[in-house]
Design a protein around this motif. Structure first.
Motif, short mmCIF file in Angstrom:
data_model
loop_
_atom_site.label_atom_id
_atom_site.label_comp_id
_atom_site.label_asym_id
_atom_site.label_seq_id
_atom_site.Cartn_x
_atom_site.Cartn_y
_atom_site.Cartn_z
N ASP A 1 0.71 -1.49 0.00
CA ASP A 1 0.28 -0.25 0.12
C ASP A 1 0.44 1.31 0.12
N PRO A 2 0.93 1.89 -1.32
CA PRO A 2 1.90 3.13 -1.87
C PRO A 2 1.94 4.38 -0.03
N PHE A 3 0.38 3.74 0.15
CA PHE A 3 -0.47 5.40 1.31
C PHE A 3 0.65 4.93 2.91
N VAL A 4 0.62 3.67 2.82
CA VAL A 4 0.38 3.51 3.87
C VAL A 4 2.90 3.46 4.39
N ILE A 5 3.36 3.02 3.16
CA ILE A 5 4.29 3.43 3.18
C ILE A 5 4.77 5.00 2.97
N TYR A 6 4.35 6.76 2.75
CA TYR A 6 4.49 7.08 2.23
C TYR A 6 4.66 7.88 4.00
N GLY A 7 3.52 7.31 4.37
CA GLY A 7 2.90 8.33 5.61
C GLY A 7 4.30 7.38 6.89
N ILE A 8 4.49 5.97 6.65
CA ILE A 8 6.08 5.85 7.06
C ILE A 8 7.36 6.41 7.13
N ALA A 9 7.36 6.78 5.93
CA ALA A 9 8.11 7.61 5.89
C ALA A 9 8.42 9.25 6.08
N THR A 10 6.92 9.73 5.35
CA THR A 10 6.57 11.16 6.58
C THR A 10 6.76 11.18 7.68
N GLU A 11 6.39 10.20 8.67
CA GLU A 11 7.14 10.27 9.81
C GLU A 11 8.29 10.16 10.33
N LEU B 1 9.04 2.96 -2.10
CA LEU B 1 7.80 3.67 -3.13
C LEU B 1 8.16 4.50 -4.31
N LEU B 2 10.06 4.57 -4.76
CA LEU B 2 10.45 4.87 -6.16
C LEU B 2 10.79 3.27 -6.42
N LYS B 3 10.73 2.83 -6.45
CA LYS B 3 11.10 1.38 -7.34
C LYS B 3 9.92 0.80 -7.49
N GLU B 4 8.56 0.37 -6.78
CA GLU B 4 7.61 -0.04 -6.44
C GLU B 4 6.00 0.41 -7.00
N HIS B 5 6.81 1.60 -6.66
CA HIS B 5 4.85 2.57 -7.11
C HIS B 5 5.76 4.18 -7.49
N GLU B 6 5.86 3.64 -8.82
CA GLU B 6 6.77 4.93 -9.48
C GLU B 6 5.68 5.91 -9.73
N THR B 7 4.41 5.75 -9.50
CA THR B 7 3.48 7.23 -10.29
C THR B 7 2.83 7.33 -8.68
N THR C 1 3.12 10.63 -7.76
CA THR C 1 4.40 10.93 -7.76
C THR C 1 4.32 12.29 -6.24
N GLY C 2 3.49 11.93 -5.53
CA GLY C 2 3.69 13.01 -4.09
C GLY C 2 5.70 12.46 -3.61
N THR C 3 5.54 11.35 -3.58
CA THR C 3 7.52 10.90 -3.55
C THR C 3 8.54 12.03 -4.20
N TYR C 4 7.83 12.17 -5.25
CA TYR C 4 9.20 13.01 -5.32
C TYR C 4 10.08 13.97 -4.70
N TYR C 5 9.10 15.24 -4.20
CA TYR C 5 8.71 15.86 -3.87
C TYR C 5 9.82 16.10 -2.76
N HIS C 6 9.06 14.62 -1.86
CA HIS C 6 9.79 14.64 -0.73
C HIS C 6 11.03 13.38 -0.25
N ALA C 7 11.42 12.43 -1.35
CA ALA C 7 12.59 12.25 -1.82
C ALA C 7 13.48 12.61 -1.76
N GLY D 1 10.67 12.32 -11.34
CA GLY D 1 9.81 12.98 -10.90
C GLY D 1 9.05 13.88 -11.30
N LEU D 2 10.30 15.14 -12.94
CA LEU D 2 8.88 16.26 -13.46
C LEU D 2 8.14 15.60 -14.45
#
Length: 111
Positions: free
Chosen positions: A19-29, A46-52, A54-60, A80-81
């Protein structure tokens, strides 16, 4: 960092590690308390398994820059662009473009 929220996110992650939303939440915490290595670990999933996702790129990219990995930050901004354009995510594209421009200006100032 909210430990209860992080524990809950890890419980969700255990149930569904894709679940990309959960992974993103962990990273954000982790990023919220500048635990960059841990944040990057999850952003990279996220970058490897959920390339699309898009919100990941800014924060990563920001996490890489804060962790002294300017080359990876720049690569992440550029990728990301491209992804934002492919996904037609204009909002994410504009935010990422602005962040990338600021990153470039900051890199120039360090010379």
């Amino acid at each position: 960092m909210n430990t209860k929220r992080l524990d809950q996110l890890f419980a969700f992650y255990k149930e569904d590690p894709s679940d990309p939303f959960v992974i993103y939440g962990i990273a954000t915490e982790y990023a919220s308390v500048e635990k960059w290595e841990e944040a990057i670990k999850y952003y990279e999933i996220l970058l490897k398994e959920h390339e699309t996702y898009t919100g990941t790129y800014y924060h990563a990219a920001y996490a890489y820059a804060e962790n002294g990995q300017s080359d990876k930050a720049e690569e992440t901004y550029k990728t990301g662009l491209k992804i934002c354009q492919q996904e037609k995510d204009h909002h994410a594209f504009k935010e990422l473009q602005s962040a990338y421009t600021n990153f470039q200006l900051e890199e120039d100032d360090e010379w």
